[in-house]
Design an enzyme around this catalytic site. Structure first.
Site, mmCIF file in Angstrom:
data_model
loop_
_atom_site.group_PDB
_atom_site.id
_atom_site.type_symbol
_atom_site.label_atom_id
_atom_site.label_comp_id
_atom_site.label_asym_id
_atom_site.label_seq_id
_atom_site.Cartn_x
_atom_site.Cartn_y
_atom_site.Cartn_z
ATOM 1 N N GLY A 179 0.833 -1.186 0.000
ATOM 2 C CA GLY A 179 0.000 0.000 0.000
ATOM 3 C C GLY A 179 0.873 1.242 0.000
ATOM 4 C CD GLU A 220 -12.961 13.126 2.462
ATOM 5 O OE1 GLU A 220 -12.536 12.524 3.465
ATOM 6 O OE2 GLU A 220 -12.739 12.749 1.300
ATOM 7 C CG HIS A 248 -17.038 5.337 5.240
ATOM 8 N ND1 HIS A 248 -18.170 5.872 4.662
ATOM 9 C CD2 HIS A 248 -16.002 6.119 4.844
ATOM 10 C CE1 HIS A 248 -17.832 6.931 3.954
ATOM 11 N NE2 HIS A 248 -16.520 7.109 4.044
ATOM 12 N NE ARG A 308 -14.741 9.066 7.291
ATOM 13 C CZ ARG A 308 -13.752 8.620 6.543
ATOM 14 N NH1 ARG A 308 -12.951 7.677 6.997
ATOM 15 N NH2 ARG A 308 -13.559 9.116 5.327
ATOM 16 C CG HIS A 325 -13.543 3.017 6.191
ATOM 17 N ND1 HIS A 325 -13.466 2.566 4.899
ATOM 18 C CD2 HIS A 325 -12.940 4.242 6.202
ATOM 19 C CE1 HIS A 325 -12.842 3.481 4.150
ATOM 20 N NE2 HIS A 325 -12.507 4.496 4.918
ATOM 21 N NE ARG A 369 -9.125 6.755 8.745
ATOM 22 C CZ ARG A 369 -9.544 7.021 7.510
ATOM 23 N NH1 ARG A 369 -8.901 7.931 6.772
ATOM 24 N NH2 ARG A 369 -10.587 6.410 6.995
#
Length: 517
Positions: free
Chosen positions: A14, A113, A231, A277, A338, A373
């Site tokens: 990643g 966001e 999420h 979130r 998520h 997060r």
């Protein structure tokens, strides 16, 4: 056994692993091993973007404030300061490599966001992670100092018996099942998270927590496992994978409505659809319970559909693929697992409690995310702390010259497990976690899950010899540790919500829960 060897052994492909490899090539040979294809990672699935304070109306200080607020008191402020101050330069390195983020004329087209007060999200349509992954893979593949081995599954980390130094990894060929050893003067684990702990998840199938579990077996400390981010908006259609619907859609003005057509988020938080979130996910679950539905709607019918299609082409295409008409402006969504905020405990340079072992990206817990997060900080964390891990590892190699002794390996002691129904076992683990250690938890439910997880761990073999068996063992171990941490933390904070302890308790619980063998 066949083996591979390099100065820097990087496990994972990643953003964190590839950027670490890209940096490490300046200091020695690099071997990158990855579970399946190099493209198979959470990075490649990332939609929304990467956060960086690069706009004239923004600043690293504001980014720091937003990150600390989301982290609910458990961030390491110094680690967050490192993230937001070093982040813009790391992002510009991606641009210099050729990563193409969206622009409006000569300016960056910045998105916004949840819990961000400013527009600071660089994006490439709604496939930002794919653009970053392609860029990094291209750079790593073209450099002769970096060797990439795909289909190479991490089984265990190996330590020198006398000093405890990490020397490499026992790996398995994903197709043949054959074992081999990869050696490194330092080892950087960047295997990603453990989203497959949950029945409903936005994570790819490879996210089985292999690096976390292997590090725990090797004696490294794990921390903050109870903090799991769900999420709020994953596609909710029967029989369809929980495809992520980016938070950026809400950032562009979309609303959340229950099945009665009522917009509900203003009643839960002053930031409405752009609340953190954890707040949005719990609000959706509450509305679903009120209405007896298994979803709510993401409503952008008041927005220009052509603009939405241009901004989110992958989301638009995927909805069409599953028989939805996104032109109507309503998508059925529900929360899904998520991101894991916890992981291998690291310092501010990716160093772990084991000499010679480093961790970066979602597999690690660097202190930047705390209990929850902030959106689009994860890709940035991979860049910043992947680079810092390499710099610290370089100095470690300089201070520890010579060839350490590789321990004897008892591969034959691994338990044949081909007759074990691992699909059923992992399915049960994932259902337990979703139902009892999920978005809204209770002590009674967690305790029941923990009892069953302990029974599963007793019932099935340790040190299995198959890939499915090792993945199953990893998921059982991490589920057990996550449930233990969730039962211990008798409060609600960030991604951990206890219905029987619904309030945050800074007097007793402004601390971390650490597990170490």
């Amino acid at each position: 056994m066949p083996s591979g060897e390099a100065d820097f052994l990087v496990i994972g492909s990643g953003i964190a692993g590839l950027f670490a490899a890209y940096k490490a090539k300046e200091y020695g040979s690099v071997l990158v091993v990855t579970k399946d294809r190099a493209e198979d990672s959470n990075t490649g699935e990332a939609q929304g973007g990467i956060a960086a304070a690069i706009d004239d109306e923004d600043s690293p200080y504001l980014h720091l404030e937003d990150t600390l607020e989301s982290g609910a008191g458990l961030c390491d402020p110094r680690a967050v300061e490192i993230l937001v101050t070093e982040g813009p330069a790391r992002v510009m390195e991606l641009v210099d490599m050729g990563a193409r983020f969206d622009r409006k004329g000569s300016e960056w087209a910045l998105g916004q966001e949840g819990a961000h007060r400013k527009r600071r999200i660089l994006h490439a349509g709604d496939t930002t992670g794919g653009e970053i992954a392609r860029t990094l893979l291209r750079e790593c593949r073209r450099d002769s100092r970096i060797t990439l081995r795909e289909g190479c599954f991490l089984v265990d980390l190996l330590r020198e018996p006398r000093t405890g130094r990490c020397l490499g990894a026992l790996v398995m060929d994903s197709l043949s099942g054959e074992f081999s050893v990869c050696r490194g003067r330092v080892v950087i684990v960047a295997t990603g998270g453990a989203g497959q702990l949950y029945r409903n998840t936005t994570n790819p199938a490879v996210a089985t927590g292999d690096g976390m579990a292997a590090a725990y077996r090797a004696g490294a400390a794990l921390v903050d496992l109870e903090f799991v981010q769900f999420h709020p908006t994953a596609l909710a259609l029967p029989g369809v994978p929980r495809f992520l619907i980016s938070e950026a859609v809400r950032g562009e003005g979309a609303y959340l409505r229950n099945v009665r057509g009522e917009r509900f988020m203003p009643g839960y938080h002053e930031m409405a659809e752009l609340a953190p979130r954890d707040v949005v996910s719990r609000a959706i679950v509450t509305e679903m319970r009120k209405t007896g539905a298994d979803h709510v709607y993401l409503d952008f019918s008041h927005l220009d559909p052509e603009k939405v299609r241009r901004r989110f082409p992958n989301i638009w295409h995927t909805c069409c693929q599953y028989g939805l008409d996104p032109g109507e402006g309503r998508i059925p969504v529900a929360p899904a697992a998520h991101y894991i905020m916890g992981g291998i405990a690291t310092g501010r340079n990716g160093e772990t409690s084991i000499p010679g072992l480093y961790a970066c990206g979602e597999v690690s817990c660097s202190g930047v995310h705390g209990a929850n997060r902030l959106a689009s900080n994860s890709l940035l964390e991979g860049l910043v702390f992947g680079a810092r891990a390499v710099e610290h590892a370089r100095r470690f190699i300089e201070k520890n010259p010579g060839e350490p002794k590789m321990p004897d390996l008892a591969i034959g002691e691994r338990t044949p497990d081909w007759s074990v129904p691992w699909e059923e076992v992992t399915g049960r683990v994932r259902s337990l976690m979703w139902e009892k250690v999920g978005i809204i938890r209770t002590g009674e439910g967690i305790a029941a899950a923990l009892a069953e997880l302990e029974e599963l761990r007793r019932q099935y073999p340790e040190r299995p010899a198959s890939r499915r068996g090792v993945e199953g063992e990893n998921l059982m171990t991490l589920a057990w540790l996550t449930a233990r941490a969730a039962l211990m933390r008798k409060e609600s904070r960030g991604g951990h919500f206890r219905d029987d302890f619904p309030l945050r308790d800074d007097r007793c619980w402004l601390r971390h829960i650490v597990f170490q063998r």
